[in-house]
Design a protein around this motif. Structure first.
Motif, short mmCIF file in Angstrom:
data_model
loop_
_atom_site.label_atom_id
_atom_site.label_comp_id
_atom_site.label_asym_id
_atom_site.label_seq_id
_atom_site.Cartn_x
_atom_site.Cartn_y
_atom_site.Cartn_z
N ARG A 3 0.96 -1.11 0.05
CA ARG A 3 -0.31 0.14 0.11
C ARG A 3 0.81 1.34 0.01
NH1 ARG A 3 -5.10 1.12 0.80
NH2 ARG A 3 -5.66 -0.71 1.67
N LYS A 4 1.81 1.20 0.83
CA LYS A 4 2.71 2.34 0.96
C LYS A 4 3.57 2.71 -0.45
CE LYS A 4 6.45 4.52 3.42
NZ LYS A 4 7.65 4.26 4.47
N ALA A 5 3.98 1.55 -1.20
CA ALA A 5 4.65 1.73 -2.41
C ALA A 5 3.53 2.40 -3.36
CB ALA A 5 5.14 0.50 -2.86
N TYR A 6 2.42 1.85 -3.64
CA TYR A 6 1.46 2.12 -4.32
C TYR A 6 1.09 3.81 -4.08
CZ TYR A 6 -3.41 2.79 -6.49
OH TYR A 6 -4.39 3.40 -6.98
N GLU A 7 0.93 3.98 -2.75
CA GLU A 7 0.48 5.54 -2.41
C GLU A 7 1.54 6.46 -2.76
OE1 GLU A 7 -0.93 5.28 1.40
OE2 GLU A 7 -2.60 4.52 1.01
N GLU A 8 2.94 6.03 -2.49
CA GLU A 8 3.99 6.90 -2.84
C GLU A 8 4.49 6.74 -4.24
OE1 GLU A 8 6.89 5.81 0.15
OE2 GLU A 8 5.60 6.68 1.65
N LYS A 9 3.86 6.03 -4.87
CA LYS A 9 4.23 5.95 -6.37
C LYS A 9 5.88 5.43 -6.68
CE LYS A 9 0.41 8.81 -8.29
NZ LYS A 9 -0.43 8.68 -7.39
N ASN A 10 6.35 4.78 -5.91
CA ASN A 10 7.58 4.33 -5.64
C ASN A 10 7.79 3.10 -6.90
OD1 ASN A 10 8.44 5.80 -3.67
ND2 ASN A 10 8.09 4.04 -2.08
N LEU A 11 9.00 3.13 -7.69
CA LEU A 11 9.39 2.17 -8.36
C LEU A 11 9.74 0.77 -7.51
CD1 LEU A 11 10.54 1.21 -11.14
CD2 LEU A 11 12.90 1.71 -10.44
N ILE A 12 9.24 -0.29 -7.68
CA ILE A 12 9.45 -1.29 -6.96
C ILE A 12 10.41 -2.37 -7.48
CG2 ILE A 12 7.47 -1.13 -5.61
CD1 ILE A 12 6.38 -3.53 -7.36
N ARG A 13 10.90 -3.17 -6.87
CA ARG A 13 11.63 -4.63 -7.22
C ARG A 13 10.80 -5.75 -6.51
NH1 ARG A 13 15.76 -7.89 -6.81
NH2 ARG A 13 16.16 -6.93 -4.88
N ILE A 14 10.67 -6.87 -7.25
CA ILE A 14 10.07 -7.97 -6.66
C ILE A 14 10.79 -9.09 -7.07
CG2 ILE A 14 8.02 -9.41 -6.62
CD1 ILE A 14 6.21 -7.10 -7.07
N ASP A 15 11.10 -9.89 -6.12
CA ASP A 15 11.90 -11.37 -6.53
C ASP A 15 10.91 -12.36 -5.94
OD1 ASP A 15 14.36 -10.12 -7.19
OD2 ASP A 15 14.93 -10.16 -4.88
N ARG A 16 10.65 -13.44 -6.83
CA ARG A 16 10.01 -14.44 -6.89
C ARG A 16 10.66 -15.85 -7.02
NH1 ARG A 16 4.98 -13.95 -10.67
NH2 ARG A 16 6.66 -13.68 -12.12
N THR A 17 11.81 -15.88 -5.97
CA THR A 17 13.00 -17.00 -6.27
C THR A 17 12.59 -18.39 -6.15
OG1 THR A 17 13.32 -16.77 -4.14
CG2 THR A 17 14.68 -15.40 -5.57
N GLU A 18 11.43 -18.49 -5.58
CA GLU A 18 10.76 -20.14 -5.79
C GLU A 18 10.01 -20.24 -7.16
OE1 GLU A 18 11.00 -22.07 -3.13
OE2 GLU A 18 12.15 -20.59 -2.12
N LEU A 19 9.88 -19.22 -7.96
CA LEU A 19 9.23 -19.54 -9.48
C LEU A 19 9.93 -19.20 -10.44
CD1 LEU A 19 5.78 -17.86 -8.38
CD2 LEU A 19 6.46 -20.37 -8.50
N GLU A 20 10.95 -18.07 -10.26
CA GLU A 20 11.76 -17.70 -11.60
C GLU A 20 13.17 -17.06 -11.04
OE1 GLU A 20 9.30 -15.16 -13.82
OE2 GLU A 20 9.17 -13.69 -12.23
N ALA A 21 13.90 -16.97 -11.76
CA ALA A 21 15.06 -16.17 -11.62
C ALA A 21 14.96 -14.84 -12.09
CB ALA A 21 16.57 -16.88 -12.20
N GLY A 22 15.68 -14.09 -11.43
CA GLY A 22 15.56 -12.32 -11.74
C GLY A 22 14.53 -11.89 -11.06
#
Length: 84
Positions: A3-22
């Motif tokens: 919610r905070k990232a959405y409200e502040e319009k921040n660029l985010i980075r998400i990892d999902r190491t269990e599903l994919e590299a990168g």
């Protein structure tokens, strides 16, 4: 955190190491209790579609992403508009 990232319009980075590299980078455009929709920014610093991610699959969440200043300057210099 989402919610905070959405409200502040921040660029985010998400990892999902269990599903994919990168990782995914972009801006949150919508979210629910279980899902987050991201407007993707690719390695060439261009908007590249959308991805919906299950929150339970996220193994690392960075907001603001380390490269936020650079990405925002590049987007502004290229006069790119977020997709709708």
């Amino acid at each position: 955190m989402i919610r905070k990232a959405y409200e502040e319009k921040n660029l985010i980075r998400i990892d999902r190491t269990e599903l994919e590299a990168g990782s995914l980078a972009g801006y949150i455009v919508a979210f629910s209790e279980s899902l987050v929709m991201v407007s993707l920014v690719d390695h060439d610093v261009r908007y590249n579609g959308f991805e919906i991610v299950r929150i339970e699959d996220i193994t690392n969440f960075e907001s603001p992403a380390l490269q936020q200043s650079f990405v925002e300057e590049a987007i502004h210099a290229r006069d790119l508009k977020p997709p709708k």
